[in-house]
Structures are given as C-alpha cells and as structure tokens.
Design an enzyme around this catalytic site. Sequence first.
Site, PDB file in Angstrom:
ATOM      1  N   ALA A   5       4.466  13.870   4.975  1.00 59.11           N
ATOM      2  CA  ALA A   5       3.851  14.631   5.721  1.00 59.11           C
ATOM      3  C   ALA A   5       3.491  13.879   7.109  1.00 59.11           C
ATOM      4  CB  ALA A   5       2.670  15.031   5.143  1.00 59.11           C
ATOM      5  N   ASP A  39      11.221   7.515 -19.345  1.00 58.99           N
ATOM      6  CA  ASP A  39      11.644   6.779 -18.256  1.00 58.99           C
ATOM      7  C   ASP A  39      10.304   5.922 -17.994  1.00 58.99           C
ATOM      8  OD1 ASP A  39      14.024   7.611 -17.951  1.00 58.99           O
ATOM      9  OD2 ASP A  39      13.707   8.834 -16.046  1.00 58.99           O
ATOM     10  N   GLY A  40       9.217   6.311 -18.388  1.00 59.74           N
ATOM     11  CA  GLY A  40       7.974   5.597 -18.096  1.00 59.74           C
ATOM     12  C   GLY A  40       7.780   4.504 -18.879  1.00 59.74           C
ATOM     13  N   ASP A  65       0.559  11.250   5.668  1.00 59.45           N
ATOM     14  CA  ASP A  65      -0.065  10.961   4.565  1.00 59.45           C
ATOM     15  C   ASP A  65       0.414   9.632   3.925  1.00 59.45           C
ATOM     16  OD1 ASP A  65      -1.307  13.139   4.585  1.00 59.45           O
ATOM     17  OD2 ASP A  65      -0.192  14.548   3.193  1.00 59.45           O
ATOM     18  N   ASN A 115      11.599   1.789  -9.304  1.00 56.54           N
ATOM     19  CA  ASN A 115      11.854   3.178  -8.883  1.00 56.54           C
ATOM     20  C   ASN A 115      11.464   3.083  -7.243  1.00 56.54           C
ATOM     21  OD1 ASN A 115      13.041   4.445 -10.894  1.00 56.54           O
ATOM     22  ND2 ASN A 115      11.015   5.663 -11.432  1.00 56.54           N
ATOM     23  N   GLU A 116      10.160   2.937  -7.171  1.00 52.98           N
ATOM     24  CA  GLU A 116       9.729   3.087  -5.762  1.00 52.98           C
ATOM     25  C   GLU A 116       8.426   2.142  -5.522  1.00 52.98           C
ATOM     26  OE1 GLU A 116       7.670   5.680  -7.958  1.00 52.98           O
ATOM     27  OE2 GLU A 116       9.519   6.552  -7.316  1.00 52.98           O
ATOM     28  N   ARG A 135       2.341   8.298  11.634  1.00 53.18           N
ATOM     29  CA  ARG A 135       1.086   8.717  11.345  1.00 53.18           C
ATOM     30  C   ARG A 135       1.376  10.160  10.435  1.00 53.18           C
ATOM     31  NH1 ARG A 135       0.798   7.534  16.926  1.00 53.18           N
ATOM     32  NH2 ARG A 135      -1.259   6.568  17.393  1.00 53.18           N
TER      33      ARG A 135
END
EC number: 2.7.1.23
Length: 264
Positions: free
Chosen positions: A185, A45-46, A150, A122-123, A148
């Site tokens: 997070a 995929d990369g 990560d 992808n993102e 707020r």
Amino acid sequence: MKFAITSKGDSKSNTLMHKMRTYLQDFNLTYDEDQPDIVISVGGDGTLLYAFHRYRSRLDKTAFVGVHTGHLGFYADWVPEEIEKLVIAIAKTPYQVIEYPLLETIIRYQHGGKETRYLALNESTVKSVEGTLVMDVEIRGQHFERFRGDGLCLSTPSGSTAYNKALGGAIIHPSIPAIQFAEMASINNRVFRTIGSPLILPAHHTCMLKPVNGPDFLVTIDHLSLLHKDVKSIQYRVADEKIRFARFRPFPFWKRVHDSFVSD
C-alpha cells in the site's frame, strides 16, 4: 543415518510422527534431534518453517522432507497414506538433494550496537510501530526511492507464492537465485512517488532500507515477529547458505503452483 521428526502438534500429526519414528528405528536408523542428517516435517508449511529455523545452523549437513496432514503445501510432498513408502525410501534409497535460495537479513543499530543476522525461507517484512512507514531504499549502494506506505516485503523464490503473491508479486521458480522486493500500500500522488511494482534482484545485488521517520520497526522473519529498536539500516540479499530438500521422487514446482492456485 541419523534422523529427527518435527510435528505440527495435532493428534493426527503426532500419531504419524511416532509411527514413522518406530518404523525408521526398526530399519536401524538413529533418532538424533541434535545432529540429524535428515529432518522429517509432519504437518504443513508452517511446521517445515519451524524445522528450518530450528536447524538453521546445520543447513549444509541436514536435508528436509515434508509430510502434509492438512492442505497441500509447497514444502510437503508426501501424504499420510504414503508414510510406509517414504520410510522405505529413506532407509533404502539414496536421495537427491535439491537446494533453494534463502534471504539474508542484517539489521544494524544506531550508536554502534551489534548487528543482528537472520535467514528466511519465505520472506521478511518491515512495518512501522506507529503510522506510515517511511524508508529510503538503496539498491547496490544507490538511492532508488523514498517509500511511504504500510510496509515492505522481501521474499525468496520459494516464498514468492506466499505473502508476496498476495501483494501482487511474481511467482519465481526456486532454481533462480534471487530475492523479490514488494510494496505494501505505497502512497503515490503528485508529491510522493515509488516504483509501485515488485522488483526482482539477482544474487549479486543488495537492497538496503534506511529509516527516515523513526528508529523502531516490526520485522518479521517468516513466522517470527520481532520488535527492533534504534535501527540504523536493514540489509537484504540472497544468502550464501541454502536449504537442502531430500527428494525421493519428482516434485515439480509448477505442478505445485497449479494444484494450489488453479486446480479445482
């Protein structure tokens, strides 16, 4: 037909690349790295992500097909033992074009600097250079939350099985033109509140991130990691462009999900 081949770079992938190039040229197809009608990705995929970004200016003219030489990929549906069959299909068979939605990212800067536009298969993620990321999140021009935590991840349907899934996001079928917003997070207590759940936004909705505690951010676009300074806002939406895959046989999305995450 004009074709190009990209390789992961290992000896197995390079051997297959050279073999396929020779076979296709024997069928009188033209090797053209600049203006290919079809791009064959040999690796994983990369490797296909690399090919997508290399040919992002030709998305309306170029179709992609993947051969995986390692673990089963979401974008690579052929295996090395099938390359003769694939070569014959490319040379002799009209292919079906399947289109997947993409993520558009527009980064605007303070002091009127020129904006930067990216496309992701992808993102895209956003993190603070130092400390906690604090961002005001707007959806369709309306304030939604002050995040707020990560970081934040915006993904495409085809990318929903990647980092998004690790963040607890939903898996979305790539026929649905949407993007997904997932938190990394987040800080939630009596003082600070976020939605805490992934959001799925349709094509006509825009997500805007506005910095609160600093202008410098680490932004990823698929496998690319970029430092952006003096950021005024980061805008996400479903892109007008789409990626085109060449299909010579069925490649059911839910079977790929099953084989990747459920099957022994």
